[in-house]
Design a protein around this motif. Structure first.
Motif, PDB file in Angstrom:
ATOM      1  N   VAL A  65       5.830  -0.098  15.732  1.00  0.00           N
ATOM      2  CA  VAL A  65       5.186   0.851  16.594  1.00  0.00           C
ATOM      3  C   VAL A  65       5.673   2.102  16.259  1.00  0.00           C
ATOM      4  O   VAL A  65       4.847   3.054  16.177  1.00  0.00           O
ATOM      5  N   GLY A  66       6.933   2.227  16.236  1.00  0.00           N
ATOM      6  CA  GLY A  66       7.336   3.700  15.923  1.00  0.00           C
ATOM      7  C   GLY A  66       6.816   4.288  14.782  1.00  0.00           C
ATOM      8  O   GLY A  66       6.538   5.487  14.500  1.00  0.00           O
ATOM      9  N   GLY A  67       6.690   3.358  13.681  1.00  0.00           N
ATOM     10  CA  GLY A  67       6.169   3.904  12.526  1.00  0.00           C
ATOM     11  C   GLY A  67       5.016   4.147  12.519  1.00  0.00           C
ATOM     12  O   GLY A  67       4.593   5.133  11.898  1.00  0.00           O
ATOM     13  N   PHE A  68       4.141   3.374  13.151  1.00  0.00           N
ATOM     14  CA  PHE A  68       2.726   3.704  13.199  1.00  0.00           C
ATOM     15  C   PHE A  68       2.438   4.992  13.942  1.00  0.00           C
ATOM     16  O   PHE A  68       1.760   5.891  13.576  1.00  0.00           O
ATOM     17  N   LEU A  69       3.272   5.379  14.884  1.00  0.00           N
ATOM     18  CA  LEU A  69       3.251   6.661  15.796  1.00  0.00           C
ATOM     19  C   LEU A  69       3.647   7.704  14.862  1.00  0.00           C
ATOM     20  O   LEU A  69       3.062   8.951  14.795  1.00  0.00           O
ATOM     21  N   GLY A  78      -0.048  12.412   9.866  1.00  0.00           N
ATOM     22  CA  GLY A  78      -1.521  12.178   9.094  1.00  0.00           C
ATOM     23  C   GLY A  78      -1.325  11.575   7.836  1.00  0.00           C
ATOM     24  O   GLY A  78      -0.220  11.159   7.608  1.00  0.00           O
ATOM     25  N   THR A  79      -2.559  11.449   7.198  1.00  0.00           N
ATOM     26  CA  THR A  79      -2.614  10.343   6.182  1.00  0.00           C
ATOM     27  C   THR A  79      -3.023  10.971   4.866  1.00  0.00           C
ATOM     28  O   THR A  79      -3.756  10.295   4.028  1.00  0.00           O
ATOM     29  N   GLY A  80      -3.205  12.123   4.800  1.00  0.00           N
ATOM     30  CA  GLY A  80      -3.338  12.993   3.710  1.00  0.00           C
ATOM     31  C   GLY A  80      -2.905  12.842   2.648  1.00  0.00           C
ATOM     32  O   GLY A  80      -3.470  12.980   1.495  1.00  0.00           O
ATOM     33  N   PHE A  99       0.800  -1.145  -0.065  1.00  0.00           N
ATOM     34  CA  PHE A  99      -0.011   0.014  -0.174  1.00  0.00           C
ATOM     35  C   PHE A  99       0.723   1.208  -0.113  1.00  0.00           C
ATOM     36  O   PHE A  99       0.472   2.458  -0.678  1.00  0.00           O
ATOM     37  N   ASP A 100       2.135   1.085   0.648  1.00  0.00           N
ATOM     38  CA  ASP A 100       2.998   2.341   0.755  1.00  0.00           C
ATOM     39  C   ASP A 100       3.561   2.748  -0.651  1.00  0.00           C
ATOM     40  O   ASP A 100       3.303   3.764  -1.163  1.00  0.00           O
ATOM     41  N   ILE A 101       3.801   1.657  -1.422  1.00  0.00           N
ATOM     42  CA  ILE A 101       4.255   1.571  -2.663  1.00  0.00           C
ATOM     43  C   ILE A 101       3.201   2.301  -3.606  1.00  0.00           C
ATOM     44  O   ILE A 101       3.484   3.215  -4.317  1.00  0.00           O
ATOM     45  N   ALA A 102       2.039   1.661  -3.578  1.00  0.00           N
ATOM     46  CA  ALA A 102       1.018   1.961  -4.176  1.00  0.00           C
ATOM     47  C   ALA A 102       0.584   3.456  -4.099  1.00  0.00           C
ATOM     48  O   ALA A 102       0.194   4.038  -5.105  1.00  0.00           O
ATOM     49  N   SER A 103       0.741   3.891  -3.064  1.00  0.00           N
ATOM     50  CA  SER A 103       0.294   5.315  -2.586  1.00  0.00           C
ATOM     51  C   SER A 103       1.187   6.489  -3.367  1.00  0.00           C
ATOM     52  O   SER A 103       0.930   7.496  -3.516  1.00  0.00           O
ATOM     53  N   THR A 148      -2.455   5.233   2.238  1.00  0.00           N
ATOM     54  CA  THR A 148      -1.676   5.549   3.274  1.00  0.00           C
ATOM     55  C   THR A 148      -2.413   5.304   4.628  1.00  0.00           C
ATOM     56  O   THR A 148      -1.979   4.607   5.760  1.00  0.00           O
ATOM     57  N   ARG A 149      -3.603   5.618   4.644  1.00  0.00           N
ATOM     58  CA  ARG A 149      -4.425   5.472   6.080  1.00  0.00           C
ATOM     59  C   ARG A 149      -4.327   3.673   5.998  1.00  0.00           C
ATOM     60  O   ARG A 149      -4.395   3.454   7.217  1.00  0.00           O
ATOM     61  N   ALA A 150      -4.823   3.113   5.059  1.00  0.00           N
ATOM     62  CA  ALA A 150      -5.146   1.650   5.227  1.00  0.00           C
ATOM     63  C   ALA A 150      -3.493   1.046   5.587  1.00  0.00           C
ATOM     64  O   ALA A 150      -3.625   0.079   6.549  1.00  0.00           O
ATOM     65  N   SER A 151      -2.681   1.533   5.222  1.00  0.00           N
ATOM     66  CA  SER A 151      -1.193   1.102   5.469  1.00  0.00           C
ATOM     67  C   SER A 151      -0.974   1.145   6.859  1.00  0.00           C
ATOM     68  O   SER A 151      -0.284   0.310   7.546  1.00  0.00           O
ATOM     69  N   MET A 152      -1.321   2.389   7.584  1.00  0.00           N
ATOM     70  CA  MET A 152      -1.071   2.727   8.943  1.00  0.00           C
ATOM     71  C   MET A 152      -1.878   1.772   9.819  1.00  0.00           C
ATOM     72  O   MET A 152      -1.506   1.418  10.745  1.00  0.00           O
TER      73      MET A 152
END
Length: 175
Positions: free
Chosen positions: A110-114, A120-122, A43-47, A57-61
């Motif tokens: 966990v760090g990546g999520f935070l 934000g995921t805009g 999903f990150d690459i697709a974004s 980006t929201r789904a990836s998070m």
């Protein structure tokens, strides 16, 4: 020669929590974080390739969060398997490295999520976030190699050869 300690490493500390003999839960549970984190990277690459990347980006998070929760469950079962491995053995050393790498990977996610939550995921995922996910997934692959070594080379939580032989004994044809 199979020692008593070796045979003990094949048996669950708690069949309820770690899975019964010959059916450990840890390998089943690790599929959740692996799948979630691989999908997150996809999903990150697709974004980076779409006009409106916010949904990716929201789904990836949230996939990262699902992976962390799955990793906690897998670690619980894995820890129960670890305590049955005899101290001072190559299997225990491998298991400790496997556990340490997995803890570091989970901490990185966990760090990546935070980081993502704070950012934000805009828009599309940033290069740093993408790199963190890719490196973490690479480390997870190395840890999976060690987990395979524990199961397939050292036979941790794998049924003994006598039990395995049942699967290779021809059945008698019924008359």
């Amino acid at each position: 020669m199979v020692t008593e300690e070796h045979a003990r490493a094949k048996r669950p500390v708690s069949a309820l929590l770690a899975g019964p003999y010959g059916h450990p839960l840890h390998p089943v549970l690790v599929t959740v974080p692996i799948g979630a984190w691989v999908a997150s990277l996809v999903f990150d690459i697709a974004s980076l390739c779409v006009h409106d990347p916010a949904f990716l980006t929201r789904a990836s998070m949230w996939l990262i969060a699902v992976g962390v929760l799955g990793a906690v469950a897998a670690a619980t079962a894995g820890l129960l398997d670890l305590v049955a491995i005899p101290a001072g053995t190559p299997a225990q050393r491998t298991a400790l490295v496997h556990m340490t790498v997995n803890l570091l990977v989970t901490g990185a996610y966990v760090g990546g999520f935070l980081w993502r939550h704070a950012a934000g995921t805009g828009g599309s995922v940033g290069a740093g976030m993408l790199a963190l996910s890719a490196v973490s997934l690479g480390a997870l692959g190395f840890s999976g190699y060690l987990g395979g070594k524990l199961a397939y080379r050292y036979g941790v939580r794998v049924a003994d050869e006598t039990t395995q032989a049942e699967g290779y004994t021809p059945s008698r044809p019924s008359r």
